[in-house]
Design a protein around this motif. Structure first.
Motif: not given
Length: 214
Positions: A137, A139-141, A169, A171, A211, A214
């Motif tokens: 989470k 990393y994704e942000e 997750y 991915m 990811f 987004k």
């Protein structure tokens, strides 16, 4: 493995402020000012002695690299390597990756590298693994849309866990290698641990996770 304490490490870190970024939270959203350009940023969480990140920086001069290492007694070796190579597209951070969101803003990072991370083999320690959902989470942000996490390890259990964690997750998993050094993958830059474990005959596992949504 127990680390040998180096009481002079902090002094060396302070002396190399041109390499190790002090108070990195001050540069959140402003890393282009640190590097002096708008090139993509790749980070390595757990950079060790810096062999991988320096090798990548030499091969990719149009990418900015940041190596994150929380152990003072280890990062001093990375300082020497960056200094010896005189690379302008590498900086280091002596911080804990748990706080990544304090150092980078949304969409500021293009790629995350996880190389030979601590496998934390006991089930009760799974939340400490760098591919656990809370780390994903984070990393994704900070990464751009469709940003990537590249993983290498010699630990089969960690690799299997990470594949499951990435998938759970949501991915997309690409370029899975169950024996990297006997695959057709090109452009691999080895870490210190990778050289050591490969010489012992250990298989190296690798994958890329992307990811989505987004």
């Amino acid at each position: 493995m127990r680390l040998r304490n180096k009481p002079w490490a902090q002094e060396k870190i302070d002396h190399h402020s041109n390499i190790v970024v002090a108070d990195p939270e001050k540069w959140q959203g402003k890393w282009r000012e640190v590097f002096g350009n708008d090139n993509p940023i790749h980070i390595e969480v757990g950079t060790g002695k810096g062999q991988f990140i320096c090798g990548m920086a030499q091969r990719n001069p149009d990418i900015n690299f940041i190596g994150i290492e929380r152990q003072k007694s280890i990062i001093v070796s990375a300082i020497d390597r960056v200094s010896d190579t005189e690379l302008s597209n590498v900086h280091l951070m002596n911080v804990n990756a748990v706080n990544l969101r304090d150092y980078f803003k949304k969409n500021e990072v293009h790629r995350v590298y996880l190389n030979f991370s601590d496998p934390w083999p006991k089930n009760r320690h799974d939340k400490r693994r760098l591919t656990y959902a809370t780390f994903l989470k984070a990393y994704e942000e900070i990464v751009i849309p469709n940003g990537e996490v590249h993983l290498k390890t010699d630990n089969q259990s960690l690799f299997e866990y990470s594949l499951y964690s990435f998938s759970k997750y949501g991915m997309l998993i690409n370029n899975v290698s169950l024996d990297l050094h006997n695959s057709d993958f090109e452009g691999n830059v080895m870490t210190e641990y990778e050289e050591k474990f490969s010489a012992l005959g250990n298989r190296i596992y690798r994958c890329e996770a992307v990811f989505r949504n987004k």
